[in-house]
Design a protein around this motif. Structure first.
Motif, mmCIF file in Angstrom:
data_model
loop_
_atom_site.group_PDB
_atom_site.id
_atom_site.type_symbol
_atom_site.label_atom_id
_atom_site.label_comp_id
_atom_site.label_asym_id
_atom_site.label_seq_id
_atom_site.Cartn_x
_atom_site.Cartn_y
_atom_site.Cartn_z
ATOM 1 N N GLY A 82 -4.672 -0.930 10.492
ATOM 2 C CA GLY A 82 -5.107 -0.538 8.800
ATOM 3 C C GLY A 82 -4.351 0.177 8.290
ATOM 4 O O GLY A 82 -4.778 1.798 7.769
ATOM 5 N N ILE A 83 -2.738 0.202 8.412
ATOM 6 C CA ILE A 83 -1.832 1.158 7.862
ATOM 7 C C ILE A 83 -1.854 1.979 8.210
ATOM 8 O O ILE A 83 -1.729 3.629 8.344
ATOM 9 N N ALA A 84 -1.704 2.341 10.401
ATOM 10 C CA ALA A 84 -1.763 2.978 10.934
ATOM 11 C C ALA A 84 -2.919 3.737 11.504
ATOM 12 O O ALA A 84 -2.582 5.560 11.502
ATOM 13 N N ALA A 147 -3.755 16.355 1.098
ATOM 14 C CA ALA A 147 -3.517 17.383 1.825
ATOM 15 C C ALA A 147 -2.155 16.998 1.239
ATOM 16 O O ALA A 147 -1.365 18.554 0.931
ATOM 17 N N VAL A 148 -1.108 16.266 1.088
ATOM 18 C CA VAL A 148 0.556 16.217 0.743
ATOM 19 C C VAL A 148 0.381 17.404 -0.997
ATOM 20 O O VAL A 148 0.979 18.227 -0.543
ATOM 21 N N GLU A 149 -0.431 16.934 -1.920
ATOM 22 C CA GLU A 149 -0.133 17.657 -2.484
ATOM 23 C C GLU A 149 -0.581 19.417 -2.411
ATOM 24 O O GLU A 149 0.276 20.158 -2.695
ATOM 25 N N ALA A 170 11.183 7.692 -0.361
ATOM 26 C CA ALA A 170 10.176 8.360 0.015
ATOM 27 C C ALA A 170 8.921 7.745 0.424
ATOM 28 O O ALA A 170 8.561 7.277 -1.020
ATOM 29 N N TYR A 171 7.794 8.038 0.233
ATOM 30 C CA TYR A 171 6.293 7.679 0.314
ATOM 31 C C TYR A 171 5.199 8.765 0.324
ATOM 32 O O TYR A 171 5.596 9.311 1.806
ATOM 33 N N HIS A 172 4.635 9.524 -0.618
ATOM 34 C CA HIS A 172 4.381 11.163 -0.482
ATOM 35 C C HIS A 172 2.644 10.606 -1.224
ATOM 36 O O HIS A 172 1.585 11.326 -0.928
ATOM 37 N N GLY A 173 2.336 9.435 -1.460
ATOM 38 C CA GLY A 173 0.538 8.807 -2.282
ATOM 39 C C GLY A 173 1.077 8.890 -3.349
ATOM 40 O O GLY A 173 2.396 7.736 -3.662
ATOM 41 N N ARG A 174 -0.380 8.591 -4.450
ATOM 42 C CA ARG A 174 -0.450 7.685 -5.449
ATOM 43 C C ARG A 174 -1.553 8.759 -6.463
ATOM 44 O O ARG A 174 -1.501 8.160 -7.353
ATOM 45 N N THR A 175 -1.584 9.983 -6.436
ATOM 46 C CA THR A 175 -1.657 10.492 -7.635
ATOM 47 C C THR A 175 -0.418 11.166 -7.648
ATOM 48 O O THR A 175 0.608 10.918 -7.475
ATOM 49 N N PRO A 187 5.399 -0.990 -6.597
ATOM 50 C CA PRO A 187 4.422 -1.076 -7.130
ATOM 51 C C PRO A 187 3.824 0.179 -7.615
ATOM 52 O O PRO A 187 3.168 -0.148 -7.789
ATOM 53 N N TYR A 188 4.562 1.452 -7.200
ATOM 54 C CA TYR A 188 3.514 2.759 -6.967
ATOM 55 C C TYR A 188 3.409 3.659 -8.242
ATOM 56 O O TYR A 188 2.299 4.614 -9.163
ATOM 57 N N LYS A 189 4.870 3.590 -8.573
ATOM 58 C CA LYS A 189 4.736 4.219 -9.984
ATOM 59 C C LYS A 189 5.308 3.378 -10.956
ATOM 60 O O LYS A 189 4.899 4.498 -12.533
ATOM 61 N N GLY A 245 8.358 6.296 6.554
ATOM 62 C CA GLY A 245 6.801 4.685 6.630
ATOM 63 C C GLY A 245 7.436 3.918 4.894
ATOM 64 O O GLY A 245 7.408 2.361 5.628
ATOM 65 N N GLU A 246 6.757 3.768 4.518
ATOM 66 C CA GLU A 246 6.813 2.926 3.296
ATOM 67 C C GLU A 246 7.882 2.538 3.338
ATOM 68 O O GLU A 246 8.302 1.332 2.461
ATOM 69 N N GLY A 247 9.161 3.622 3.387
ATOM 70 C CA GLY A 247 10.227 3.253 2.475
ATOM 71 C C GLY A 247 11.003 2.282 3.600
ATOM 72 O O GLY A 247 12.358 2.235 3.097
ATOM 73 N N GLU A 275 3.502 13.985 8.531
ATOM 74 C CA GLU A 275 3.517 13.319 9.578
ATOM 75 C C GLU A 275 2.391 11.987 9.238
ATOM 76 O O GLU A 275 1.322 11.818 10.048
ATOM 77 N N VAL A 276 1.918 12.316 7.912
ATOM 78 C CA VAL A 276 0.814 11.431 7.890
ATOM 79 C C VAL A 276 0.504 9.642 8.654
ATOM 80 O O VAL A 276 -0.335 9.438 9.033
ATOM 81 N N GLN A 277 2.022 9.879 8.452
ATOM 82 C CA GLN A 277 2.443 8.038 9.408
ATOM 83 C C GLN A 277 2.557 8.131 10.821
ATOM 84 O O GLN A 277 2.613 7.524 11.507
ATOM 85 N N THR A 278 3.674 8.756 10.405
ATOM 86 C CA THR A 278 3.434 9.230 11.939
ATOM 87 C C THR A 278 2.786 9.526 13.461
ATOM 88 O O THR A 278 3.186 10.170 14.725
ATOM 89 N N ALA A 302 -3.291 12.653 8.723
ATOM 90 C CA ALA A 302 -4.279 11.659 7.868
ATOM 91 C C ALA A 302 -4.349 10.669 8.657
ATOM 92 O O ALA A 302 -4.528 11.088 9.807
ATOM 93 N N LYS A 303 -4.334 9.394 8.215
ATOM 94 C CA LYS A 303 -4.577 8.334 9.471
ATOM 95 C C LYS A 303 -5.346 7.957 10.536
ATOM 96 O O LYS A 303 -6.107 8.756 11.108
ATOM 97 N N GLY A 304 -4.046 8.358 11.311
ATOM 98 C CA GLY A 304 -4.901 8.425 12.928
ATOM 99 C C GLY A 304 -5.652 9.524 13.069
ATOM 100 O O GLY A 304 -5.771 9.598 14.090
#
Ligand code: PLZ
Length: 458
Positions: A82-84, A147-149, A170-175, A187-189, A245-247, A275-278, A302-304
């Motif tokens: 489910g994406i890490a 959390a990134v925000e 870089a990938y840090h989110g969609r807000t 597709p993010y932006k 990650g996404e990158g 370290e959301v994905q790592t 986050a994630k894990g």
């Protein structure tokens, strides 16, 4: 169609119970997607925004260990978590027990209204587990992006400065702020601007595609660009994913991260590791920063963190974390009691079940399988990653150019054979492997072999 009718349509047999006791095998009893998934896909198209995509065209009824069972009774090998997220496995026993017990006690008070001890315990665990032995504080949120925000808010408040440096790929989110921090347009932006100001993008270290610059050389270029185009005096924070990650699961060359951290320290700039994905045992250590020998000022997780329940955190130096005014950080659900119970059980599982070591073993198997394949297939441009965060970058054998079309064909063929893999990368040409750390060797090897078969057939 009424709810009752639809429930009858999709479950003619009782759904299996998830968790590690699910039979750990790949079994296909229909084509992918089967008829029941197709029916649900049709309902999805009528009910869910078309802008919300799904990687795999099957609907889940149970998952655990290394498998996901769909509504048609197919059992698929899960190489994506489910994406890490489900490092401990889906419905991991400790997590199920802890959340069930918490459900019986209370579900919500809002920590900023009436606090509870599990939030404090999660903060204590994060302060203990993140790199560095300085005094730390944590704050809990819901999603990685949130959390990134908050990490950016905290760094701005502490420094009194506004600029934020982020990296190519870089990938840090969609807000809104995190879209500005994220590099990739599609597709993010696309079509979602205007984006938040005071965000500056600089080159990263990408050994396969930057001409093989050393970490020191790449860092010099990056730092020069920061100094010439932004200036440390305007800069609150530098934010980076230790492995992007996404990158594309990009592992920077040795020394790159250290040079960036040293520059931040020398220039009064907050260094934030996303370290959301790592995070959380994924790379073979609790956090990837440890393997680069760096101590971030702030770490975003986050994630894990919570075995599948939504939870995220910012952890870091006490003087930075304590800088904003009282009440400056918060939110209705941040550090929800169910998510905190899950996090404590998840962290216990990583530590008690030897999952850091397991992540390293998984990584060694992936490297062995694809390292051998790379020797005879030049389309595997690189096998890279750390621990159970591994990837292959697929290229045109003659030119070395990214081959996104091949990557998409291989992923689709792999899904059809009952193995869940995810793609990533700025150029869409990376297949990533993020299996649950609860997967067994045999199932893992079978899943990887399916990817090789799909590659051979394409
Ligand atoms: N930082 C490093 O990997 C989430 C995105 C999936 P949220 N990555 C998966 C998608 O298509 O939306 C991620 C990440 C890093 C931040 C985030 C954002 O975490 O929990 O998705 O908000």
């Amino acid at each position: 169609m009424t709810l009752t009718e639809s429930a009858v349509t999709v479950s003619t047999t009782a759904a299996p119970v998830g968790g590690p006791s699910l039979p750990q095998q790949r079994t296909l009893v229909t084509a992918i997607p089967g008829p029941k998934s197709q029916e649900l896909l049709a309902r999805k198209a009528q009910a869910v925004s078309a802008s919300v995509g799904s990687t795999i065209p099957v609907f889940t009824v149970a998952a655990g260990g290394g498998v996901l069972v769909d509504v048609d009774g197919n059992s698929l090998i899960d190489l994506g978590s489910g994406i890490a997220v489900t490092g401990v496995g889906n419905s991991a026993p400790r997590v199920v027990a802890a959340v069930a017990a918490q459900l019986e006690q209370f579900t919500h008070t809002c920590f900023t209204v009436a606090p509870y001890d599990s939030y404090v315990e999660v903060a204590e665990a994060l302060n203990r587990l993140t790199p560095g032995d300085h005094e730390k504080r944590s704050a809990l949120f819901n999603s990685g992006a949130e959390a990134v925000e908050n990490a950016v808010k905290i760094a701005r408040h502490y420094t009194g400065k506004q600029g934020v440096v982020v990296f190519d790929h870089a990938y840090h989110g969609r807000t809104n702020l995190t879209m500005a921090l994220t590099a990739k347009n599609q597709p993010y932006k696309n079509g979602f601007g205007p984006f938040a100001p005071e965000v500056y993008r600089v080159p990263t270290s990408y050994p396969l595609r930057d001409g093989g610059l050393s970490g020191a050389e790449a860092a010099k270029l990056t730092i020069t660009q920061i100094e010439k185009q932004v200036g440390a005096g305007n800069l609150a924070a530098v934010m980076i994913e230790p492995i992007q990650g996404e990158g594309g699961f990009i592992v920077p060359a040795d020394g790159f991260m250290n040079a960036i951290v040293d520059w931040c320290t020398a220039n009064g700039v907050v260094f934030i590791a996303d370290e959301v994905q790592t995070g959380f045992a994924r790379t073979g250590t609790m956090f990837a920063s440890e393997q680069f020998g760096i101590v971030p000022d702030l770490v975003v997780t986050a994630k894990g963190i919570a075995g599948g329940l939504p939870l995220s955190a910012v952890t870091g130096r006490a003087e930075i974390m304590d800088a904003p005014q009282i009440g400056g950080l918060g939110g209705t659900y941040g550090g929800n009691p169910l998510a905190c119970a899950a996090a404590l059980a998840t962290i216990e599982t990583y530590e008690e079940d030897g999952l850091l070591e397991r992540a390293a073993e998984i990584g060694a198997i992936v490297r062995e399988v694809f390292g051998a394949a790379q020797a005879t297939d030049a389309r595997i441009g690189e096998v890279r990653g750390l621990g159970a965060m591994m990837a292959i970058e697929l290229v045109d054998a003659a030119t070395g150019e990214p081959d996104a079309a091949l990557t998409a064909r291989v992923a689709t063929a792999t899904h059809a054979l009952g193995v869940i893999v995810l793609t990533c990368g700025t150029y869409g040409n990376v297949i990533r492997f993020l299996p649950p750390l609860a997967i067994g060797d045999e199932l893992l090897r079978e899943g990887l072999q399916v990817v090789l078969d799909a590659l051979a057939a394409n």
